[in-house]
Enzyme design. Sequence first.
Site, PDB file in Angstrom:
ATOM      1  N   ARG A   1       1.300  -1.124   0.437  1.00  0.00           N
ATOM      2  CA  ARG A   1       0.374   0.123   0.104  1.00  0.00           C
ATOM      3  C   ARG A   1       0.922   1.177   0.323  1.00  0.00           C
ATOM      4  NH1 ARG A   1       0.283   3.624   3.077  1.00  0.00           N
ATOM      5  NH2 ARG A   1       0.398   2.903   4.753  1.00  0.00           N
TER       6      ARG A   1
ATOM      7  N   ARG B   1      -2.643  10.613   3.386  1.00  0.00           N
ATOM      8  CA  ARG B   1      -3.092  10.162   4.695  1.00  0.00           C
ATOM      9  C   ARG B   1      -4.568   9.366   4.610  1.00  0.00           C
ATOM     10  NH1 ARG B   1      -0.757  15.549   7.808  1.00  0.00           N
ATOM     11  NH2 ARG B   1       0.912  15.249   7.882  1.00  0.00           N
TER      12      ARG B   1
ATOM     13  N   GLY C   1      -0.326 -17.452  20.005  1.00  0.00           N
ATOM     14  CA  GLY C   1       1.009 -18.286  21.127  1.00  0.00           C
ATOM     15  C   GLY C   1       1.964 -17.313  20.361  1.00  0.00           C
TER      16      GLY C   1
ATOM     17  N   GLU D   1       4.087   9.997   8.197  1.00  0.00           N
ATOM     18  CA  GLU D   1       2.742  10.349   7.109  1.00  0.00           C
ATOM     19  C   GLU D   1       1.376  11.535   8.544  1.00  0.00           C
ATOM     20  OE1 GLU D   1       1.621  11.679   4.199  1.00  0.00           O
ATOM     21  OE2 GLU D   1       1.951  10.268   3.138  1.00  0.00           O
TER      22      GLU D   1
HETATM   23  P1  TGC Z   1       1.187  26.551   9.227  1.00  0.00           P
HETATM   24  O1  TGC Z   1       2.418  27.275   9.311  1.00  0.00           O
HETATM   25  O2  TGC Z   1      -0.498  25.858   9.465  1.00  0.00           O
HETATM   26  O3  TGC Z   1       1.142  25.555   7.426  1.00  0.00           O
HETATM   27  C1  TGC Z   1       1.918  26.394   6.755  1.00  0.00           C
HETATM   28  C2  TGC Z   1       1.208  25.897   5.934  1.00  0.00           C
HETATM   29  O4  TGC Z   1       0.602  24.999   4.517  1.00  0.00           O
HETATM   30  C3  TGC Z   1      -0.968  24.973   5.323  1.00  0.00           C
HETATM   31  N1  TGC Z   1      -1.271  23.765   5.337  1.00  0.00           N
HETATM   32  C4  TGC Z   1      -1.939  22.527   5.213  1.00  0.00           C
HETATM   33  N2  TGC Z   1      -1.444  23.231   3.499  1.00  0.00           N
HETATM   34  C5  TGC Z   1      -2.692  21.596   3.388  1.00  0.00           C
HETATM   35  N3  TGC Z   1      -3.705  20.519   4.224  1.00  0.00           N
HETATM   36  C6  TGC Z   1      -3.364  20.563   5.300  1.00  0.00           C
HETATM   37  N4  TGC Z   1      -3.120  19.284   6.220  1.00  0.00           N
HETATM   38  C7  TGC Z   1      -2.164  21.326   5.806  1.00  0.00           C
HETATM   39  N5  TGC Z   1      -1.591  21.864   6.939  1.00  0.00           N
HETATM   40  C8  TGC Z   1      -1.132  23.163   6.788  1.00  0.00           C
HETATM   41  C9  TGC Z   1      -1.452  26.269   5.439  1.00  0.00           C
HETATM   42  O5  TGC Z   1      -2.501  26.262   5.263  1.00  0.00           O
HETATM   43  C10 TGC Z   1      -0.068  27.332   5.319  1.00  0.00           C
HETATM   44  O6  TGC Z   1      -0.240  27.847   3.990  1.00  0.00           O
HETATM   45  P2  TGC Z   1       0.234  28.981   3.767  1.00  0.00           P
HETATM   46  O7  TGC Z   1       0.106  28.685   2.235  1.00  0.00           O
HETATM   47  O8  TGC Z   1      -0.216  30.414   4.437  1.00  0.00           O
HETATM   48  O9  TGC Z   1       1.396  29.300   4.003  1.00  0.00           O
HETATM   49  O10 TGC Z   1       2.493  24.661   9.345  1.00  0.00           O
HETATM   50  P3  TGC Z   1       3.233  23.839  10.576  1.00  0.00           P
HETATM   51  O11 TGC Z   1       5.122  23.896  10.374  1.00  0.00           O
HETATM   52  O12 TGC Z   1       2.856  24.435  11.747  1.00  0.00           O
HETATM   53  O13 TGC Z   1       3.106  22.921  10.729  1.00  0.00           O
HETATM   54  C11 TGC Z   1       1.949  21.763  10.696  1.00  0.00           C
HETATM   55  C12 TGC Z   1       2.042  19.840  11.106  1.00  0.00           C
HETATM   56  C13 TGC Z   1       2.857  19.917  12.410  1.00  0.00           C
HETATM   57  C14 TGC Z   1       0.918  19.810  10.986  1.00  0.00           C
HETATM   58  C15 TGC Z   1       2.791  20.070   9.967  1.00  0.00           C
HETATM   59  O14 TGC Z   1       4.025  20.685   9.251  1.00  0.00           O
HETATM   60  C16 TGC Z   1       2.552  17.974   9.349  1.00  0.00           C
HETATM   61  O15 TGC Z   1       2.009  18.047   8.608  1.00  0.00           O
HETATM   62  N6  TGC Z   1       4.003  17.661  10.434  1.00  0.00           N
HETATM   63  C17 TGC Z   1       3.576  16.101   9.539  1.00  0.00           C
HETATM   64  C18 TGC Z   1       4.892  16.008   8.756  1.00  0.00           C
HETATM   65  C19 TGC Z   1       4.733  14.652   7.882  1.00  0.00           C
HETATM   66  O16 TGC Z   1       3.966  14.072   7.990  1.00  0.00           O
HETATM   67  N7  TGC Z   1       5.368  14.083   7.202  1.00  0.00           N
HETATM   68  C20 TGC Z   1       4.860  13.100   5.962  1.00  0.00           C
HETATM   69  C21 TGC Z   1       6.162  13.050   5.145  1.00  0.00           C
HETATM   70  S1  TGC Z   1       6.116  12.018   4.063  1.00  0.00           S
HETATM   71  C22 TGC Z   1       5.494  10.481   3.940  1.00  0.00           C
HETATM   72  O17 TGC Z   1       5.845   9.860   5.528  1.00  0.00           O
HETATM   73  C23 TGC Z   1       5.959   9.222   3.460  1.00  0.00           C
HETATM   74  S2  TGC Z   1       4.933   7.434   4.597  1.00  0.00           S
HETATM   75  C24 TGC Z   1       4.505   6.770   2.560  1.00  0.00           C
HETATM   76  C25 TGC Z   1       3.385   6.441   2.856  1.00  0.00           C
HETATM   77  O18 TGC Z   1       2.790   7.245   2.995  1.00  0.00           O
HETATM   78  O19 TGC Z   1       3.030   5.351   2.473  1.00  0.00           O
HETATM   79  P1  FAD Z   2      10.283  13.337  15.201  1.00  0.00           P
HETATM   80  O1  FAD Z   2       9.560  14.423  14.315  1.00  0.00           O
HETATM   81  O2  FAD Z   2      11.935  13.324  15.109  1.00  0.00           O
HETATM   82  O3  FAD Z   2       9.809  12.790  16.379  1.00  0.00           O
HETATM   83  C1  FAD Z   2       9.653  12.102  17.435  1.00  0.00           C
HETATM   84  C2  FAD Z   2       9.348  12.226  18.295  1.00  0.00           C
HETATM   85  O4  FAD Z   2       9.081  13.574  18.345  1.00  0.00           O
HETATM   86  C3  FAD Z   2       7.910  11.618  18.096  1.00  0.00           C
HETATM   87  O5  FAD Z   2       7.058  10.738  19.141  1.00  0.00           O
HETATM   88  C4  FAD Z   2       6.583  12.726  17.836  1.00  0.00           C
HETATM   89  O6  FAD Z   2       5.397  12.309  17.849  1.00  0.00           O
HETATM   90  C5  FAD Z   2       6.910  13.444  18.365  1.00  0.00           C
HETATM   91  N1  FAD Z   2       6.907  15.142  18.606  1.00  0.00           N
HETATM   92  C6  FAD Z   2       7.247  15.734  17.220  1.00  0.00           C
HETATM   93  N2  FAD Z   2       7.230  17.151  17.516  1.00  0.00           N
HETATM   94  C7  FAD Z   2       6.369  17.554  18.937  1.00  0.00           C
HETATM   95  C8  FAD Z   2       5.725  18.655  19.508  1.00  0.00           C
HETATM   96  N3  FAD Z   2       5.309  19.539  18.984  1.00  0.00           N
HETATM   97  N4  FAD Z   2       4.939  17.810  20.821  1.00  0.00           N
HETATM   98  C9  FAD Z   2       5.136  16.542  20.828  1.00  0.00           C
HETATM   99  N5  FAD Z   2       5.271  15.414  20.168  1.00  0.00           N
HETATM  100  C10 FAD Z   2       5.845  15.882  18.940  1.00  0.00           C
HETATM  101  N6  FAD Z   2       8.646  10.771   4.725  1.00  0.00           N
HETATM  102  C11 FAD Z   2       9.224  11.064   3.621  1.00  0.00           C
HETATM  103  O7  FAD Z   2       9.380  12.364   3.851  1.00  0.00           O
HETATM  104  N7  FAD Z   2       8.890  10.243   2.642  1.00  0.00           N
HETATM  105  C12 FAD Z   2       8.673   9.113   2.945  1.00  0.00           C
HETATM  106  O8  FAD Z   2       8.454   8.619   1.084  1.00  0.00           O
HETATM  107  C13 FAD Z   2       8.640   7.920   4.037  1.00  0.00           C
HETATM  108  N8  FAD Z   2       8.222   7.146   3.859  1.00  0.00           N
HETATM  109  C14 FAD Z   2       8.759   7.085   4.885  1.00  0.00           C
HETATM  110  C15 FAD Z   2       8.730   5.207   4.900  1.00  0.00           C
HETATM  111  C16 FAD Z   2       9.402   4.309   6.697  1.00  0.00           C
HETATM  112  C17 FAD Z   2       9.353   3.382   6.477  1.00  0.00           C
HETATM  113  C18 FAD Z   2       8.884   5.970   7.694  1.00  0.00           C
HETATM  114  C19 FAD Z   2       9.150   5.096   9.122  1.00  0.00           C
HETATM  115  C20 FAD Z   2       9.354   7.019   7.642  1.00  0.00           C
HETATM  116  C21 FAD Z   2       8.855   7.480   6.319  1.00  0.00           C
HETATM  117  N9  FAD Z   2       8.911   8.924   6.046  1.00  0.00           N
HETATM  118  C22 FAD Z   2       9.006   9.358   4.687  1.00  0.00           C
HETATM  119  C23 FAD Z   2       9.383   9.660   7.390  1.00  0.00           C
HETATM  120  C24 FAD Z   2       7.766  10.336   8.048  1.00  0.00           C
HETATM  121  O9  FAD Z   2       6.967  10.883   8.033  1.00  0.00           O
HETATM  122  C25 FAD Z   2       8.392  10.944   9.228  1.00  0.00           C
HETATM  123  O10 FAD Z   2       9.204   9.730  10.924  1.00  0.00           O
HETATM  124  C26 FAD Z   2       7.876  11.053  10.190  1.00  0.00           C
HETATM  125  O11 FAD Z   2       7.319  12.082   9.860  1.00  0.00           O
HETATM  126  C27 FAD Z   2       7.849  11.660  11.992  1.00  0.00           C
HETATM  127  O12 FAD Z   2       9.524  12.436  11.886  1.00  0.00           O
HETATM  128  P2  FAD Z   2      10.292  11.816  12.428  1.00  0.00           P
HETATM  129  O13 FAD Z   2      10.526  10.798  12.756  1.00  0.00           O
HETATM  130  O14 FAD Z   2      11.933  12.936  12.492  1.00  0.00           O
HETATM  131  O15 FAD Z   2      10.255  12.255  14.102  1.00  0.00           O
END
Ligand code: TGC
Ligand code: FAD
Length: 396
Positions: free
Chosen positions: A102, A255, A351, A375
């Site tokens: 997935r 997500r 088990g 994510e």
């Molecule tokens: P913030 O100041 O709230 O917003 C910055 C700009 O972004 C806009 N925005 C969004 N737009 C669309 N969808 C959303 N969910 C949005 N959330 C915020 C916001 O309106 C603003 O836009 P603009 O044009 O005014 O500048 O941002 P922040 O820096 O305080 O961060 C908010 C937070 C913590 C929720 C965000 O940084 C976050 O979601 N952090 C988690 C990062 C994350 O999920 N990384 C994933 C990486 S990819 C991955 O993991 C792939 S895994 C493989 C798989 O999917 O299978």
């Molecule tokens: P951190 O951000 O360092 O977090 C460490 C801990 O602190 C966590 O428990 C978190 O919840 C906590 N924390 C962070 N901020 C706060 C806060 N403000 N308050 C309280 N607690 C907080 N990323 C990509 O860009 N592309 C990909 O394709 C991708 N694939 C991935 C595949 C795998 C198998 C894995 C494991 C990760 C992948 N990622 C990818 C990365 C993933 O998105 C990050 O690992 C994730 O966003 C968390 O970031 P981090 O690991 O740096 O943890």
Amino acid sequence: MTRQGGKPHSGPRPGDFLDIDHQLSDEEREIRDTVRSFVEDHVTPYVGDWYEEARIPRELPAQLGGLGVLGMHLEGYGCAGASATAYGLACLELEAGDSGVRSLVSVQGSLAMYAIRRWGSQEQKEHWLPGMAAGETVGCFGLTEPDAGSDPGAMRTRARRDGSDWVLNGRKMWITNGSLADVAVVWAVTDQGPRGFLVPRGTPGFSAHEIRKKLSLRASVTAELVLEDVRLPADAVLPEATSLRGPLSCLNEARYGIVWGAAGAARACFEAALDYSMERTAFGKPIAGTQIQQQKLAAMALEVNRATLLALHLGRLKDEERLRPEQISMGKLANVNAALDVARTARQVLGANGISLEYPVIRHMNNLESVVTYEGTADVHALVVGGALTGIQAFR
Ligand code: TGC
Ligand code: FAD
């Protein structure tokens, strides 16, 4: 179905106790069944070995392209234009096979392809999307860095202008499909804020290094991307994305798929536990005939059905274009936590066999430790929901 040591099932089907199937259209059921058959034929029999060997077969992207699930919810450029609900059902069935499969589909369709479809130029869409939909071209999505995961606004990868070219320097970490990919969507800070760049494989200065020693998501390629003075032409930038809204909009898509996928992983674990409990005898009877195991089975069935209903509800909202990011956060938080609970319970029902790759449960359980982290971690999604409930942003 007759089960050794038990009675034939009658009444509700265990994995769909609430008859959620009834809420689906014929077309949705057909897509779901097609993906389920694919998983039964091409994933389930082999994925334990892929997991043990920490690999995915190179032909899998093209097979998934042939199935039509890569970017299936996008319109045009070789994509199927399916509904959000149909896409979700596909994610559920794929993740019932393995979260890594997935993930491959999520990263390709919801992250890399969506980024190009939503924020790319006409030329970029025409150049990249048809091959990606077919699975001939693999994409990855580089947002996370070694020191910036939950807080992508802290990213250090930089892109500076040099004449009309762009020059990129930095590192991306934990990138799914990274060392497989023909094209990487790389997010980097510029003088105008964060922007997305399309970096083809083989570009001088760009390299991908597979991350080893993972004990989760082993049937998935995860890599570090290194960018050292990577020179790109002016048309490599995604023209429409000029802030963090660019990458975060892609995360909404992926997500959403996980909300469904987690329900699939949970269903697979529950079904394995139910089957096992009917066949395994202890103290002279099937363990399914003991009150404590039935309590676990009922709790797991409840979580699987509740997670599926929640996913379907969010899918219907998305198809009506009413789904908000904080609702996706609630769905991811709820369903991944539910799936982890189901997986951990199922593992105990099995088990000692619960720790063996001969059964799917420990594989799903370990995978879900990645799914709850990537994510957006569970903490991040709780804070998004908390922020929406209170109007007070608690991240900083
Ligand atoms: P913030 O100041 O709230 O917003 C910055 C700009 O972004 C806009 N925005 C969004 N737009 C669309 N969808 C959303 N969910 C949005 N959330 C915020 C916001 O309106 C603003 O836009 P603009 O044009 O005014 O500048 O941002 P922040 O820096 O305080 O961060 C908010 C937070 C913590 C929720 C965000 O940084 C976050 O979601 N952090 C988690 C990062 C994350 O999920 N990384 C994933 C990486 S990819 C991955 O993991 C792939 S895994 C493989 C798989 O999917 O299978
Ligand atoms: P951190 O951000 O360092 O977090 C460490 C801990 O602190 C966590 O428990 C978190 O919840 C906590 N924390 C962070 N901020 C706060 C806060 N403000 N308050 C309280 N607690 C907080 N990323 C990509 O860009 N592309 C990909 O394709 C991708 N694939 C991935 C595949 C795998 C198998 C894995 C494991 C990760 C992948 N990622 C990818 C990365 C993933 O998105 C990050 O690992 C994730 O966003 C968390 O970031 P981090 O690991 O740096 O943890």
